[in-house]
Design an enzyme around this catalytic site. Structure first.
Site, PDB file in Angstrom:
ATOM      1  N   TRP A   1      -0.028  -0.057  -0.669  1.00  0.00           N
ATOM      2  CA  TRP A   1      -1.465   0.057  -0.965  1.00  0.00           C
ATOM      3  C   TRP A   1      -2.051  -1.251  -1.486  1.00  0.00           C
ATOM      4  O   TRP A   1      -3.269  -1.361  -1.628  1.00  0.00           O
ATOM      5  CB  TRP A   1      -1.696   1.160  -2.006  1.00  0.00           C
ATOM      6  CG  TRP A   1      -1.453   2.554  -1.503  1.00  0.00           C
ATOM      7  CD1 TRP A   1      -0.987   2.936  -0.270  1.00  0.00           C
ATOM      8  CD2 TRP A   1      -1.695   3.773  -2.229  1.00  0.00           C
ATOM      9  NE1 TRP A   1      -0.908   4.296  -0.194  1.00  0.00           N
ATOM     10  CE2 TRP A   1      -1.333   4.853  -1.373  1.00  0.00           C
ATOM     11  CE3 TRP A   1      -2.158   4.067  -3.507  1.00  0.00           C
ATOM     12  CZ2 TRP A   1      -1.442   6.189  -1.779  1.00  0.00           C
ATOM     13  CZ3 TRP A   1      -2.264   5.400  -3.900  1.00  0.00           C
ATOM     14  CH2 TRP A   1      -1.905   6.445  -3.039  1.00  0.00           C
ATOM     15  N   LYS A   2      -1.219  -2.177  -1.825  1.00  0.00           N
ATOM     16  CA  LYS A   2      -1.678  -3.444  -2.433  1.00  0.00           C
ATOM     17  C   LYS A   2      -2.584  -3.127  -3.642  1.00  0.00           C
ATOM     18  O   LYS A   2      -2.385  -2.120  -4.304  1.00  0.00           O
ATOM     19  CB  LYS A   2      -2.372  -4.320  -1.394  1.00  0.00           C
ATOM     20  CG  LYS A   2      -1.524  -4.481  -0.126  1.00  0.00           C
ATOM     21  CD  LYS A   2      -1.988  -5.570   0.753  1.00  0.00           C
ATOM     22  CE  LYS A   2      -1.172  -5.549   2.044  1.00  0.00           C
ATOM     23  NZ  LYS A   2      -1.402  -6.696   2.882  1.00  0.00           N
TER      24      LYS A   2
ATOM     25  N   GLU B   1       8.168  -9.003   8.268  1.00  0.00           N
ATOM     26  CA  GLU B   1       6.706  -9.037   8.323  1.00  0.00           C
ATOM     27  C   GLU B   1       6.243 -10.449   8.678  1.00  0.00           C
ATOM     28  O   GLU B   1       6.122 -11.305   7.795  1.00  0.00           O
ATOM     29  CB  GLU B   1       6.121  -8.665   6.956  1.00  0.00           C
ATOM     30  CG  GLU B   1       6.511  -7.291   6.481  1.00  0.00           C
ATOM     31  CD  GLU B   1       5.486  -6.730   5.508  1.00  0.00           C
ATOM     32  OE1 GLU B   1       4.915  -5.689   5.820  1.00  0.00           O
ATOM     33  OE2 GLU B   1       5.225  -7.355   4.476  1.00  0.00           O
TER      34      GLU B   1
ATOM     35  N   GLY C   1      -2.405  -8.040   7.919  1.00  0.00           N
ATOM     36  CA  GLY C   1      -3.831  -7.902   7.621  1.00  0.00           C
ATOM     37  C   GLY C   1      -4.745  -8.627   8.592  1.00  0.00           C
ATOM     38  O   GLY C   1      -5.933  -8.781   8.335  1.00  0.00           O
TER      39      GLY C   1
ATOM     40  N   SER D   1       0.118  -5.308  10.577  1.00  0.00           N
ATOM     41  CA  SER D   1      -0.917  -4.609  11.357  1.00  0.00           C
ATOM     42  C   SER D   1      -0.348  -3.445  12.164  1.00  0.00           C
ATOM     43  O   SER D   1      -0.793  -3.184  13.280  1.00  0.00           O
ATOM     44  CB  SER D   1      -1.678  -5.586  12.256  1.00  0.00           C
ATOM     45  OG  SER D   1      -2.330  -6.554  11.458  1.00  0.00           O
TER      46      SER D   1
ATOM     47  N   GLY E   1       0.400  -1.782   5.594  1.00  0.00           N
ATOM     48  CA  GLY E   1      -0.602  -2.141   4.591  1.00  0.00           C
ATOM     49  C   GLY E   1      -1.886  -1.369   4.823  1.00  0.00           C
ATOM     50  O   GLY E   1      -2.032  -0.214   4.429  1.00  0.00           O
ATOM     51  N   GLY E   2      -2.832  -2.005   5.509  1.00  0.00           N
ATOM     52  CA  GLY E   2      -4.177  -1.455   5.686  1.00  0.00           C
ATOM     53  C   GLY E   2      -4.192  -0.009   6.173  1.00  0.00           C
ATOM     54  O   GLY E   2      -4.944   0.824   5.643  1.00  0.00           O
TER      55      GLY E   2
HETATM   56  C1  PEP Z   1       1.747  -5.555   4.356  1.00  0.00           C
HETATM   57  O1  PEP Z   1       0.996  -6.115   3.579  1.00  0.00           O
HETATM   58  O2  PEP Z   1       2.916  -5.282   4.002  1.00  0.00           O
HETATM   59  C2  PEP Z   1       1.252  -5.240   5.688  1.00  0.00           C
HETATM   60  C3  PEP Z   1       2.108  -4.977   6.631  1.00  0.00           C
HETATM   61  O3  PEP Z   1      -0.115  -5.222   5.820  1.00  0.00           O
HETATM   62  P1  PEP Z   1      -0.958  -4.786   7.130  1.00  0.00           P
HETATM   63  O4  PEP Z   1      -0.311  -3.530   7.677  1.00  0.00           O
HETATM   64  O5  PEP Z   1      -2.328  -4.549   6.637  1.00  0.00           O
HETATM   65  O6  PEP Z   1      -0.837  -5.904   8.097  1.00  0.00           O
END
Ligand code: PEP
Length: 248
Positions: free
Chosen positions: A10-11, A165, A171, A210, A231-232
């Site tokens: 969730w950051k 990642e 993001g 993403s 993340g998002g």
């Molecule tokens: C993350 O921050 O671990 C991530 C994968 O973010 P997002 O899915 O938004 O790219």
């Protein structure tokens, strides 16, 4: 057989009210064989744990101290995390490395502190766009993984997760192609196997960057992708639920 894991990062997002609504929507209709984890900001861990009690969704955290107690203002000890009954903590996220200057050595120290407290680290690794374009992807990723393997030693490698990642995919809406993801995941597993084949075969390697409902099926179906760090899309109940369903 590795059980897929889908973890939501969730950051620094949410509120008591929005968390409650998000989890209510996530839990209702969730039907997956995958292990599901949400990682809220630490300040919300307790209320999220309370709301998720009796459900299949687990709670993790996004960062931790490498110290166990004492004069470390603002830090959170792995022993406190364990005290709450939390099983997983993300470490080495690229935002922590890039914004807060965390080094491979600090990440390795956090890895050891978590394992010693009985918590499974989710170790994030990944290359920047410049590093990929220079052909250095595996050099960078291998150095990040090796720093932990070297420091932890074989006895601390029984229960951990790696999240690959690519920084350029976090993001940004850009996602690694299935070929790019599988190539790096397989190379990480080969690297682990050089240390211990049984450990390499059972350690889960998640893809992050993403990930969303629209690309999760294809990514998670790859032979060396064992789930996702999201993340998002983890902030949108229907999206995150669909990713969990894509995982099994
Ligand atoms: C993350 O921050 O671990 C991530 C994968 O973010 P997002 O899915 O938004 O790219």
């Amino acid at each position: 057989m590795r059980k897929p894991l889908v973890a939501g990062n969730w950051k620094m997002n949410g509120s008591l009210e929005s968390n409650r609504k998000l989890l209510e929507a996530l839990v209702s209709g969730l039907n997956t064989q995958a292990e599901v984890l949400v990682c809220p900001p630490a300040v919300y861990a307790h209320s999220v744990l309370e709301q998720l009690a009796g459900t299949a969704v687990k709670v993790g955290l996004q960062n931790v101290s490498d110290k166990t107690s004492g004069a470390f203002t603002g830090e959170i000890s792995p022993l406190m995390v364990k005290d709450l009954g939390i099983e997983y903590v993300i470490i080495g996220h690229s935002e922590r490395r890039a914004i807060y200057g965390e080094t491979d050595e600090q990440v390795a120290a956090k890895f050891c502190a978590l394992v010693d407290a009985g918590i499974a680290p989710i170790l994030c690794v990944g290359e920047t766009l410049e590093e990929r374009q220079a052909g250095d992807t595996m050099k960078v990723v291998a150095a990040q993984v090796e720093a932990v393997l070297r420091t932890a030693g074989p006895e601390r490698l029984a229960n951990f997760v790696i999240a690959y990642e690519p920084v350029w995919a976090i993001g940004t809406g850009l996602t690694a192609t299935p070929e790019q993801a599988q190539e790096v995941h397989a190379a990480i597993r080969t690297l682990l196997a050089e240390h211990d084949e049984a450990m390499a075969a059972k350690t889960r390697i998640l893809y992050g960057g993403s990930m969303k409902a629209a690309n999760a099926v294809e990514l998670i179906a790859l032979p060396d992708v064992d789930g996702g760090l999201v993340g998002g899309a983890s902030l949108v109940a229907e999206e995150f639920q669909a990713i969990c369903h894509a995982a099994g």
